[in-house]
Structures are given as C-alpha cells and as structure tokens.
Write a protein that holds these residues in place. Sequence first.
Motif, PDB file in Angstrom:
ATOM      1  N   ALA A 228       3.633  -0.857   5.084  1.00 53.97           N
ATOM      2  CA  ALA A 228       2.312  -0.874   4.461  1.00 53.97           C
ATOM      3  C   ALA A 228       2.355  -0.081   3.162  1.00 53.97           C
ATOM      4  O   ALA A 228       3.054   0.929   3.067  1.00 53.97           O
ATOM      5  CB  ALA A 228       1.279  -0.273   5.410  1.00 53.97           C
ATOM      6  N   ILE A 229       1.627  -0.556   2.177  1.00 53.78           N
ATOM      7  CA  ILE A 229       1.515   0.156   0.901  1.00 53.78           C
ATOM      8  C   ILE A 229       0.307   1.068   1.008  1.00 53.78           C
ATOM      9  O   ILE A 229      -0.816   0.605   1.223  1.00 53.78           O
ATOM     10  CB  ILE A 229       1.348  -0.816  -0.275  1.00 53.78           C
ATOM     11  N   LEU A 230       0.543   2.346   0.857  1.00 50.07           N
ATOM     12  CA  LEU A 230      -0.540   3.307   0.948  1.00 50.07           C
ATOM     13  C   LEU A 230      -1.030   3.630  -0.450  1.00 50.07           C
ATOM     14  O   LEU A 230      -0.265   4.023  -1.320  1.00 50.07           O
ATOM     15  CB  LEU A 230      -0.062   4.579   1.656  1.00 50.07           C
ATOM     16  N   GLY A 231      -2.325   3.447  -0.665  1.00 45.49           N
ATOM     17  CA  GLY A 231      -2.904   3.703  -1.982  1.00 45.49           C
ATOM     18  C   GLY A 231      -3.807   4.923  -1.954  1.00 45.49           C
ATOM     19  O   GLY A 231      -4.284   5.353  -0.910  1.00 45.49           O
ATOM     20  N   GLN A 232      -4.045   5.456  -3.130  1.00 44.06           N
ATOM     21  CA  GLN A 232      -4.912   6.622  -3.270  1.00 44.06           C
ATOM     22  C   GLN A 232      -6.348   6.223  -3.588  1.00 44.06           C
ATOM     23  O   GLN A 232      -7.255   7.018  -3.468  1.00 44.06           O
ATOM     24  CB  GLN A 232      -4.374   7.529  -4.377  1.00 44.06           C
ATOM     25  N   ASP A 233      -6.560   4.989  -4.011  1.00 36.64           N
ATOM     26  CA  ASP A 233      -7.869   4.512  -4.434  1.00 36.64           C
ATOM     27  C   ASP A 233      -8.606   3.910  -3.242  1.00 36.64           C
ATOM     28  O   ASP A 233      -8.548   2.713  -3.003  1.00 36.64           O
ATOM     29  CB  ASP A 233      -7.699   3.482  -5.555  1.00 36.64           C
ATOM     30  N   GLU A 234      -9.311   4.725  -2.487  1.00 36.74           N
ATOM     31  CA  GLU A 234     -10.001   4.260  -1.279  1.00 36.74           C
ATOM     32  C   GLU A 234     -11.074   3.219  -1.595  1.00 36.74           C
ATOM     33  O   GLU A 234     -11.235   2.256  -0.850  1.00 36.74           O
ATOM     34  CB  GLU A 234     -10.638   5.451  -0.542  1.00 36.74           C
ATOM     35  N   ALA A 235     -11.780   3.360  -2.720  1.00 35.69           N
ATOM     36  CA  ALA A 235     -12.812   2.392  -3.073  1.00 35.69           C
ATOM     37  C   ALA A 235     -12.175   1.032  -3.369  1.00 35.69           C
ATOM     38  O   ALA A 235     -12.698  -0.002  -2.957  1.00 35.69           O
ATOM     39  CB  ALA A 235     -13.603   2.883  -4.262  1.00 35.69           C
ATOM     40  N   GLY A 236     -11.074   1.034  -4.070  1.00 29.22           N
ATOM     41  CA  GLY A 236     -10.369  -0.211  -4.379  1.00 29.22           C
ATOM     42  C   GLY A 236      -9.817  -0.865  -3.127  1.00 29.22           C
ATOM     43  O   GLY A 236      -9.868  -2.080  -2.975  1.00 29.22           O
ATOM     44  N   LEU A 237      -9.257  -0.064  -2.227  1.00 29.64           N
ATOM     45  CA  LEU A 237      -8.708  -0.602  -0.992  1.00 29.64           C
ATOM     46  C   LEU A 237      -9.799  -1.181  -0.097  1.00 29.64           C
ATOM     47  O   LEU A 237      -9.567  -2.132   0.635  1.00 29.64           O
ATOM     48  CB  LEU A 237      -7.932   0.479  -0.241  1.00 29.64           C
ATOM     49  N   ALA A 238     -10.988  -0.626  -0.170  1.00 28.20           N
ATOM     50  CA  ALA A 238     -12.091  -1.132   0.637  1.00 28.20           C
ATOM     51  C   ALA A 238     -12.461  -2.554   0.242  1.00 28.20           C
ATOM     52  O   ALA A 238     -12.984  -3.319   1.046  1.00 28.20           O
ATOM     53  CB  ALA A 238     -13.312  -0.216   0.504  1.00 28.20           C
ATOM     54  N   LEU A 239     -12.190  -2.936  -1.001  1.00 25.11           N
ATOM     55  CA  LEU A 239     -12.484  -4.283  -1.467  1.00 25.11           C
ATOM     56  C   LEU A 239     -11.564  -5.310  -0.818  1.00 25.11           C
ATOM     57  O   LEU A 239     -11.898  -6.480  -0.758  1.00 25.11           O
ATOM     58  CB  LEU A 239     -12.330  -4.364  -2.984  1.00 25.11           C
ATOM     59  N   LEU A 240     -10.388  -4.889  -0.356  1.00 27.14           N
ATOM     60  CA  LEU A 240      -9.451  -5.803   0.280  1.00 27.14           C
ATOM     61  C   LEU A 240      -9.984  -6.166   1.641  1.00 27.14           C
ATOM     62  O   LEU A 240      -9.746  -7.120   2.224  1.00 27.14           O
ATOM     63  CB  LEU A 240      -8.060  -5.171   0.394  1.00 27.14           C
TER      64      LEU A 240
END
Length: 85
Positions: free
Chosen positions: A73-85
């Motif tokens: 899994a790719i872990l990102g720091q942008d929680e708001a951006g990841l929520a869009l997925l």
Amino acid sequence: MAAPYAFVTLISSNSYLPGALALAAALKDVHLSPAVAPEVDFQTVCLVTPETVDVSTIKRLRDVFDVVIGVEAILGQDEAGLALL
C-alpha cells in the motif's frame, strides 16, 4: 507464453471487489479469446494490497483474473486527498 498486453486494475479495499469482478467479466464478454484480428491477445491483471484486503476477496479475484499480484500500500500524508479516493 504471456500475452504482450494487459488490462490492469488495483484493489485496495474489499469494497472494490464488485467493480473488479464486473470489469473482468465485461472484458471477457467483449473481447474474444483467442483474439480475432484486428484485436490482440491480452491478460487481465489485478494488483491487490494484501494488508487491506481479505483473503476471501483475493481468492475470488484469482478465480476471475489471469494474474493477481500483491503490492504494498502507498501511504500518503495528505489525508484530505486520500479521502477523495
């Protein structure tokens, strides 16, 4: 020998299973096997994150896709951006 072309999808959650199954079924319905010119042979490939997907989901994917590959899994720091997925 593996086909030189592939349709590839990524499953990172169990909730994506219905869409992945629909994709695999649609590709097999639309494209004949073996391919008739001008079409080309292809494989269906599913990338899956084993850390976030149940074993039963992976087993179902193996039933319908030509190849199932586990990826990290790719872990990102942008929680708001990841929520869009």
